[in-house]
Design an enzyme around this catalytic site. Structure first.
Site, PDB file in Angstrom:
ATOM      1  N   ARG A  50       0.841  -1.194   0.000  1.00 40.52           N
ATOM      2  CA  ARG A  50       0.000   0.000   0.000  1.00 40.52           C
ATOM      3  C   ARG A  50       0.881   1.251   0.000  1.00 40.52           C
ATOM      4  O   ARG A  50       1.027   1.936   1.011  1.00 40.52           O
ATOM      5  CB  ARG A  50      -0.916  -0.019   1.218  1.00 40.52           C
ATOM      6  CG  ARG A  50      -1.841  -1.230   1.231  1.00 40.52           C
ATOM      7  CD  ARG A  50      -2.528  -1.396   2.575  1.00 40.52           C
ATOM      8  NE  ARG A  50      -3.407  -2.565   2.591  1.00 40.52           N
ATOM      9  CZ  ARG A  50      -4.025  -3.021   3.668  1.00 40.52           C
ATOM     10  NH1 ARG A  50      -3.842  -2.413   4.835  1.00 40.52           N
ATOM     11  NH2 ARG A  50      -4.814  -4.080   3.601  1.00 40.52           N
ATOM     12  N   ASP A  52       2.414   4.926  -0.377  1.00 41.02           N
ATOM     13  CA  ASP A  52       1.846   6.213   0.011  1.00 41.02           C
ATOM     14  C   ASP A  52       1.719   7.157  -1.183  1.00 41.02           C
ATOM     15  O   ASP A  52       2.273   6.910  -2.255  1.00 41.02           O
ATOM     16  CB  ASP A  52       2.739   6.883   1.061  1.00 41.02           C
ATOM     17  CG  ASP A  52       2.797   6.102   2.362  1.00 41.02           C
ATOM     18  OD1 ASP A  52       1.844   5.360   2.650  1.00 41.02           O
ATOM     19  OD2 ASP A  52       3.810   6.242   3.089  1.00 41.02           O
ATOM     20  N   ARG A 197      11.261   5.335   4.251  1.00 40.28           N
ATOM     21  CA  ARG A 197      11.448   6.790   4.239  1.00 40.28           C
ATOM     22  C   ARG A 197      12.103   7.282   5.531  1.00 40.28           C
ATOM     23  O   ARG A 197      12.911   8.219   5.504  1.00 40.28           O
ATOM     24  CB  ARG A 197      10.107   7.475   4.003  1.00 40.28           C
ATOM     25  CG  ARG A 197       9.585   7.279   2.575  1.00 40.28           C
ATOM     26  CD  ARG A 197       8.134   7.704   2.448  1.00 40.28           C
ATOM     27  NE  ARG A 197       7.943   9.096   2.810  1.00 40.28           N
ATOM     28  CZ  ARG A 197       6.745   9.652   3.000  1.00 40.28           C
ATOM     29  NH1 ARG A 197       5.642   8.922   2.859  1.00 40.28           N
ATOM     30  NH2 ARG A 197       6.659  10.931   3.324  1.00 40.28           N
TER      31      ARG A 197
END
Length: 249
Positions: A50, A52, A197
């Site tokens: 999923r 971002d 990230r």
């Protein structure tokens, strides 16, 4: 009924991520709509990752079930004639009915791109994170060694994640520099919300000498998101590939 596996590449710039949501258009929403139009059925894909808003993919994976008699490998050609230019199917194939892209054992490979120079380059603005602060790649590599193997990555997990465990295993973490471009490539058995990230943001703190490389060990032991560095912007991140056992494709 058969299950078809899609390998999906997309430029995430114009999408609110992968997963269908009420707040904006997503990659999954577009894929579902075009599959439904193609098959005449109400199709809801199941995605492996999923990603971002703003994150890109070269090899995300999704499956869907259909009664259409079209061979699995033909769906890629049919869909690519319908999808917008920033989404393309790289492969389609029939898989066993019980194949689930999130629950089957797999490894994911991500890359984070950093443009490290005095001034930004406009054509790179959607696909890399720009910083003018000089980054010491050797120190970043040294810091990366502390992340290899199985650890509790709670310090590298974004707020709001709903997971049973924050333990993950990183099998490979390479940092390469070519000209002004630094690429962080990481391979593991799974990643937490915003984990790559946050890893990238923390490694950049090391590269800028805000943290010494050995601070990574301290951050892991803290099991506290506040101990790690900032979350790097989404635009630098690409899901390169998801590897499944060979017999399942």
């Amino acid at each position: 009924m058969k299950r078809v596996k899609l390998t999906v590449a997309y430029d995430g710039t114009n999408y609110c991520g992968w997963q269908v949501q009420p707040n904006g258009i997503t990659v999954q929403e577009v894929l579902n709509r075009h599959l439904s139009e193609l098959t005449g059925e109400e199709i809801e894909t199941i995605g492996a990752s999923r990603t971002d808003a703003g994150v890109h993919a070269l090899g995300n994976v999704a499956v869907f079930d259909t009664r259409v008699r079209m061979p699995g490998e033909k769906f890629s050609f049919a869909l690519n004639q319908r999808l917008p230019e920033d989404i393309r199917i790289q492969e389609s194939k029939e898989v066993p009915q019980d194949f689930h892209p999130r629950y089957v054992k797999s490894e994911k490979i991500y890359e984070y791109q950093i443009l490290n120079r005095r001034f930004p380059i406009p054509t790179e603005r959607f696909y890399s994170h720009f910083t003018y602060v000089p980054l010491d790649v050797e120190k970043m590599r040294e810091a990366g060694t502390y992340l290899l193997g199985e650890h509790d990555f709670k310090s590298f997990c974004g707020a709001g994640a709903q997971v049973k465990t924050t333990v993950r295993c990183i099998h490979e973490l390479n940092i390469e520099k070519s000209g002004d471009k630094i690429t962080i490539r990481v391979r593991g058995n799974g990643f937490l919300y915003n984990m790559v990230r946050i890893l990238a943001g923390t490694l950049m703190e090391v590269g800028s000498r805000a943290y010494p490389p050995e601070k990574i060990k301290e951050i892991l032991e803290a099991k506290d998101r506040k101990a790690a560095g900032p979350t790097a912007p989404a635009r630098g991140l690409t899901l390169v590939k998801i590897e499944y056992p060979e017999e399942l494709g």
